[in-house]
Design an enzyme around this catalytic site. Structure first.
Site, PDB file in Angstrom:
ATOM      1  N   THR A 124       1.150  -1.529   0.130  1.00 38.03           N
ATOM      2  CA  THR A 124      -0.310   0.170   0.251  1.00 38.03           C
ATOM      3  C   THR A 124       1.066   1.038   0.009  1.00 38.03           C
ATOM      4  OG1 THR A 124      -1.762   1.271   1.330  1.00 38.03           O
ATOM      5  CG2 THR A 124      -0.068  -0.128   2.297  1.00 38.03           C
ATOM      6  N   TYR A 150      -2.040   0.607  10.634  1.00 39.09           N
ATOM      7  CA  TYR A 150      -2.001  -0.360   9.021  1.00 39.09           C
ATOM      8  C   TYR A 150      -0.777   0.141   7.618  1.00 39.09           C
ATOM      9  CZ  TYR A 150      -3.502  -1.082   4.214  1.00 39.09           C
ATOM     10  OH  TYR A 150      -3.973  -1.909   3.230  1.00 39.09           O
ATOM     11  N   LYS A 154       1.304  -3.511   6.861  1.00 35.64           N
ATOM     12  CA  LYS A 154       2.503  -3.855   5.593  1.00 35.64           C
ATOM     13  C   LYS A 154       3.538  -3.334   5.472  1.00 35.64           C
ATOM     14  CE  LYS A 154      -1.279  -4.424   3.691  1.00 35.64           C
ATOM     15  NZ  LYS A 154      -1.913  -6.047   3.037  1.00 35.64           N
ATOM     16  N   ILE A 221     -18.104  15.365   3.996  1.00 40.15           N
ATOM     17  CA  ILE A 221     -16.705  15.305   3.205  1.00 40.15           C
ATOM     18  C   ILE A 221     -15.104  15.867   4.869  1.00 40.15           C
ATOM     19  CG2 ILE A 221     -14.824  17.025   1.869  1.00 40.15           C
ATOM     20  CD1 ILE A 221     -16.814  17.811   0.058  1.00 40.15           C
ATOM     21  N   ARG A 295      -9.975  13.479   9.020  1.00 37.18           N
ATOM     22  CA  ARG A 295     -10.540  11.888   9.740  1.00 37.18           C
ATOM     23  C   ARG A 295      -8.702  11.949  10.147  1.00 37.18           C
ATOM     24  NH1 ARG A 295     -11.997   6.922   5.643  1.00 37.18           N
ATOM     25  NH2 ARG A 295      -9.961   7.992   5.215  1.00 37.18           N
ATOM     26  N   GLY A 297      -5.315  10.665  10.454  1.00 37.31           N
ATOM     27  CA  GLY A 297      -4.026   9.591  10.272  1.00 37.31           C
ATOM     28  C   GLY A 297      -4.048  10.476   8.226  1.00 37.31           C
TER      29      GLY A 297
HETATM   30  N1  UDP Z   1     -12.852  10.675   2.577  1.00 35.72           N
HETATM   31  C1  UDP Z   1     -14.406  11.776   2.473  1.00 35.72           C
HETATM   32  N2  UDP Z   1     -15.667  11.048   3.652  1.00 35.72           N
HETATM   33  C2  UDP Z   1     -15.652   9.870   3.533  1.00 35.72           C
HETATM   34  C3  UDP Z   1     -14.803   8.662   3.455  1.00 35.72           C
HETATM   35  C4  UDP Z   1     -13.638   9.217   2.708  1.00 35.72           C
HETATM   36  O1  UDP Z   1     -14.282  12.431   3.216  1.00 35.72           O
HETATM   37  O2  UDP Z   1     -16.895   9.536   3.912  1.00 35.72           O
HETATM   38  C5  UDP Z   1     -12.036  11.027   2.298  1.00 35.72           C
HETATM   39  C6  UDP Z   1     -11.078  10.313   3.256  1.00 35.72           C
HETATM   40  O3  UDP Z   1     -10.561  12.093   3.993  1.00 35.72           O
HETATM   41  C7  UDP Z   1      -9.942  10.590   2.066  1.00 35.72           C
HETATM   42  C8  UDP Z   1     -10.784  10.476   0.499  1.00 35.72           C
HETATM   43  O4  UDP Z   1     -11.568  10.603   1.164  1.00 35.72           O
HETATM   44  O5  UDP Z   1      -8.631  11.505   1.709  1.00 35.72           O
HETATM   45  C9  UDP Z   1     -10.274   8.311   0.513  1.00 35.72           C
HETATM   46  O6  UDP Z   1     -10.827   7.707   1.229  1.00 35.72           O
HETATM   47  P1  UDP Z   1     -10.849   6.681   1.461  1.00 35.72           P
HETATM   48  O7  UDP Z   1     -10.971   5.784   2.670  1.00 35.72           O
HETATM   49  O8  UDP Z   1     -11.499   5.921   0.510  1.00 35.72           O
HETATM   50  O9  UDP Z   1      -9.364   6.198   0.751  1.00 35.72           O
HETATM   51  P2  UDP Z   1      -7.924   6.347   1.488  1.00 35.72           P
HETATM   52  O10 UDP Z   1      -7.174   6.483   0.931  1.00 35.72           O
HETATM   53  O11 UDP Z   1      -8.091   6.640   3.438  1.00 35.72           O
HETATM   54  O12 UDP Z   1      -7.233   4.821   1.386  1.00 35.72           O
END
Ligand code: UDP
Length: 342
Positions: A124, A150, A154, A221, A295, A297
């Site tokens: 990843t 995570y 990995k 978002i 969010r 991380g």
């Molecule tokens: N994201 C968001 N709202 C959601 C889910 C994801 O704004 O309900 C954002 C998240 O903060 C990231 C992007 O979308 O910037 C992609 O998130 P995802 O969880 O799909 O994949 P990641 O990049 O964490 O592997």
């Protein structure tokens, strides 16, 4: 070839099983069904009754895995089974180290004992952590400094595999490893058979599509104050079938002693708002959007420089328009509003 696919009942693993069966390989799919689904296995077995075997089991069952590899004369392992939620990994680090790292170690030990020589490991871009602006787009040489359990869990497996190949090579055993590092995998099998059904679902595109279906009240978002043009995070979205195509090419190219690492993305970043707009256009639904806090991380910008795999294996993503990616997912979500239904 005889191939063991772990996590074969999951989203990416099931798409891999489908592709390998289409290519004429014999596949043993191994999954504990904690987050995978029996239904895609049944669907694929109907199409390929003689070349697909599904086994329900856990990665920690080293002796059983070794026996399975011997029984089915496994030549290659494609290892997808893992937990893959960044936020959850921050809350439950020990579970991530156990499932992802200890589980992989058990599988590698079984492979070593059974004499399996080729190993493809789903890694990843989370192993890169939070690269600085001068490291974007991300190359394979970018320092690997994960910022969450995570990514750590990995990266540890990548290191185990490097050590394994080195030791095998010293003993004169022709082992080889490839570890594609994924960016954001999205979309569904364009034949419409396989889809994406996570519980819980946290990935951006499926969450938006659930909002478009009315299964969620809104999409939130996560952060609108990032240092990006529209304030939302930027990611590199790659279609799952392109991702699997890269795995197959990498597997076919493996030579004894190889440890190959490839970034798998399309090489372009899209913001959360751009994905929301694309989903509105594809679905034609004006679903509600809320703005929430960041969010934990989440790095602001992550997208790949996929030139290494292009130069070495001639692979590049065939689907580069996110509308096409969303459309393939939307078709499956509309046809399966309750997912696989199990
Ligand atoms: N994201 C968001 N709202 C959601 C889910 C994801 O704004 O309900 C954002 C998240 O903060 C990231 C992007 O979308 O910037 C992609 O998130 P995802 O969880 O799909 O994949 P990641 O990049 O964490 O592997």
């Amino acid at each position: 070839m005889h191939i063991l696919v772990t996590g074969g009942a999951g989203y990416i693993g099931s798409h891999c099983v489908q592709r390998l069966l289409r290519d004429g390989h014999t596949v043993v799919s191994y999954d504990n069904l904690f987050r995978g689904h029996r239904r895609p296995m049944d669907l694929l077995a109907q199409q390929h009754p003689d070349t697909l075997t599904f086994v329900e089991g856990d990665l920690c069952e080293t002796d059983r895995l070794e026996a399975l590899m011997r029984e089915h004369a496994i030549e290659t392992i494609m290892h997808f089974a893992a937990w893959a939620y960044v936020g959850e990994s921050v809350e439950m680090p020990l579970a991530y180290w156990r499932n992802n790292t200890v589980g992989s170690l058990s599988l590698i030990e079984a492979a070593d004992r059974a004499g399996v020589e080729r190993f493809v490991f789903s890694s990843t871009c989370a192993t890169y952590g939070e690269p600085g602006p001068d490291q974007i787009p991300i190359r394979e040489t970018c320092p690997q400094q994960p910022i969450n359990p995570y990514g750590q869990s990995k990266l540890a497996v990548e290191k185990i595999l490097i050590d394994w190949v080195r030791a095998c090579t010293n003993e004169g055993r022709p082992c080889a490893v490839c570890a594609p590092r994924y960016f954001n995998v999205a979309g569904c099998d364009r034949s419409g058979l396989l889809g994406e059904d996570h519980e819980p679902e946290t990935h951006l595109i499926p969450v938006i599509l659930e909002a478009a279906l009315g299964r969620r009240e809104a999409i939130t978002i996560f952060g609108t104050d990032y240092p990006t043009p529209d304030g939302t995070c930027i990611r590199d979205y790659i279609h799952v079938e392109d991702l699997i195509d890269a795995h197959v090419r990498a597997m076919e190219a493996l030579e004894p002693g190889d440890t190959r690492f490839y970034n798998l993305g399309i090489g372009n970043g899209l913001s959360v708002r751009e994905i929301i707009d694309a989903c509105r256009e594809v679905t034609g639904v004006d679903f509600p959007v809320k703005e929430g806090p960041r969010r934990a991380g989440d790095p602001p910008v992550l997208y790949a420089d996929p030139s290494k795999i292009r130069d070495e294996l001639g692979w590049s993503a065939s689907i580069t328009d996110v509308h096409e990616i969303v459309d393939s997912a939307w078709k499956w979500f509309k046809a399966h509003p309750d997912g696989y239904g199990d």
